[in-house]
Design a protein around this motif. Structure first.
Motif, PDB file in Angstrom:
ATOM      1  N   UNK A 101       0.846  -1.206   0.000  1.00 57.80           N
ATOM      2  CA  UNK A 101       0.000   0.000   0.000  1.00 57.80           C
ATOM      3  C   UNK A 101       0.874   1.245   0.000  1.00 57.80           C
ATOM      4  N   UNK A 102       1.941   1.231   0.794  1.00 58.85           N
ATOM      5  CA  UNK A 102       2.855   2.385   0.841  1.00 58.85           C
ATOM      6  C   UNK A 102       3.500   2.614  -0.524  1.00 58.85           C
ATOM      7  N   UNK A 103       3.952   1.539  -1.151  1.00 60.45           N
ATOM      8  CA  UNK A 103       4.566   1.674  -2.472  1.00 60.45           C
ATOM      9  C   UNK A 103       3.555   2.193  -3.478  1.00 60.45           C
ATOM     10  N   UNK A 104       2.323   1.695  -3.414  1.00 58.75           N
ATOM     11  CA  UNK A 104       1.276   2.161  -4.328  1.00 58.75           C
ATOM     12  C   UNK A 104       0.978   3.633  -4.084  1.00 58.75           C
ATOM     13  N   UNK A 105       0.924   4.015  -2.805  1.00 64.59           N
ATOM     14  CA  UNK A 105       0.655   5.419  -2.482  1.00 64.59           C
ATOM     15  C   UNK A 105       1.784   6.312  -2.986  1.00 64.59           C
ATOM     16  N   UNK A 106       3.039   5.866  -2.818  1.00 60.72           N
ATOM     17  CA  UNK A 106       4.170   6.653  -3.315  1.00 60.72           C
ATOM     18  C   UNK A 106       4.104   6.788  -4.832  1.00 60.72           C
ATOM     19  N   UNK A 107       3.750   5.669  -5.497  1.00 59.31           N
ATOM     20  CA  UNK A 107       3.638   5.718  -6.955  1.00 59.31           C
ATOM     21  C   UNK A 107       2.524   6.666  -7.371  1.00 59.31           C
ATOM     22  N   UNK A 109       1.383   9.247  -5.645  1.00 54.37           N
ATOM     23  CA  UNK A 109       1.836  10.617  -5.359  1.00 54.37           C
ATOM     24  C   UNK A 109       2.809  11.076  -6.444  1.00 54.37           C
ATOM     25  N   UNK A 110       3.717  10.191  -6.824  1.00 54.16           N
ATOM     26  CA  UNK A 110       4.693  10.534  -7.875  1.00 54.16           C
ATOM     27  C   UNK A 110       3.968  10.842  -9.188  1.00 54.16           C
ATOM     28  N   UNK A 111       2.940  10.052  -9.497  1.00 53.38           N
ATOM     29  CA  UNK A 111       2.155  10.304 -10.715  1.00 53.38           C
ATOM     30  C   UNK A 111       1.466  11.663 -10.638  1.00 53.38           C
ATOM     31  N   UNK A 112       0.868  11.932  -9.480  1.00 49.27           N
ATOM     32  CA  UNK A 112       0.177  13.218  -9.312  1.00 49.27           C
ATOM     33  C   UNK A 112       1.166  14.375  -9.436  1.00 49.27           C
ATOM     34  N   UNK A 113       2.366  14.194  -8.868  1.00 43.93           N
ATOM     35  CA  UNK A 113       3.385  15.245  -8.970  1.00 43.93           C
ATOM     36  C   UNK A 113       3.761  15.459 -10.433  1.00 43.93           C
ATOM     37  N   UNK A 114       3.959  14.357 -11.146  1.00 45.87           N
ATOM     38  CA  UNK A 114       4.305  14.467 -12.570  1.00 45.87           C
ATOM     39  C   UNK A 114       3.184  15.127 -13.370  1.00 45.87           C
ATOM     40  N   UNK A 115       1.926  14.768 -13.080  1.00 41.02           N
ATOM     41  CA  UNK A 115       0.788  15.401 -13.778  1.00 41.02           C
ATOM     42  C   UNK A 115       0.740  16.893 -13.468  1.00 41.02           C
ATOM     43  N   UNK A 116       0.962  17.212 -12.167  1.00 36.61           N
ATOM     44  CA  UNK A 116       0.930  18.630 -11.783  1.00 36.61           C
ATOM     45  C   UNK A 116       2.054  19.392 -12.490  1.00 36.61           C
TER      46      UNK A 116
END
Length: 156
Positions: A101-107, A109-116
């Motif tokens: 779950x932590x790895x999925x959440x980090x992924x 968040x990373x996706x959201x950061x990249x989209x932003x």
């Protein structure tokens, strides 16, 4: 009557009575006494056998109880081991699930950061193009240029 004849007659009657008693009366009485003695002996033997059987039964019950207690103790020990094993497995699965779950959440968040970032780059590029268009449409004047830059800063 003569004392001797009476005595002899009494002796003869007594002898007949004794022989009759020995022949006909005594055997049934002796037989009844022997049967009673045999029954008493059988009863005592049966009581002794019953006592020994009872003692053997008590020993067997004690052995069975000890064996049952040992089996129960073994079952309880096995159940405790299995419970501990299940707890450890559950902890391991929980840790694995938490890591996933932590790895999925980090992924995510990373996706959201990249989209932003991509959205921000697109907006900056659009603003830069708008700013360049505005600059190119007007004359190059430092005062107007400063105004446009401050307006662009406010939009960012």
């Amino acid at each position: 009557m003569n004392l001797n004849v009476t005595l002899i007659a009494q002796l003869i009657v007594f002898a007949i009575l004794v022989s009759f008693t020995i022949k006909y009366v005594w055997p049934p009485i002796a037989k009844a006494l022997d049967e009673r003695a045999d029954k008493i002996a059988e009863g005592l033997a049966a009581a002794e056998r019953g006592k020994s059987d009872f003692e053997q039964a008590e020993k067997k019950v004690a052995e069975l109880l000890a064996e049952g207690r040992a089996q129960v103790a073994e079952m309880v020990g096995n159940a405790e081991k299995r419970a501990n094993q299940l707890v450890e497995e559950a902890k391991s699965q929980a840790e694995t699930e938490a890591a996933r779950i932590t790895a999925q959440a980090k992924a995510d968040v990373e996706q959201e950061i990249n989209r932003a970032r991509e959205t921000l780059r697109e907006q900056v590029a659009t603003l830069a193009v708008k700013g360049a268009e505005a600059i190119l449409r007007r004359e190059v004047d430092e005062a107007q240029h400063a105004k446009m830059l401050s307006a662009l800063k406010q939009e960012l």
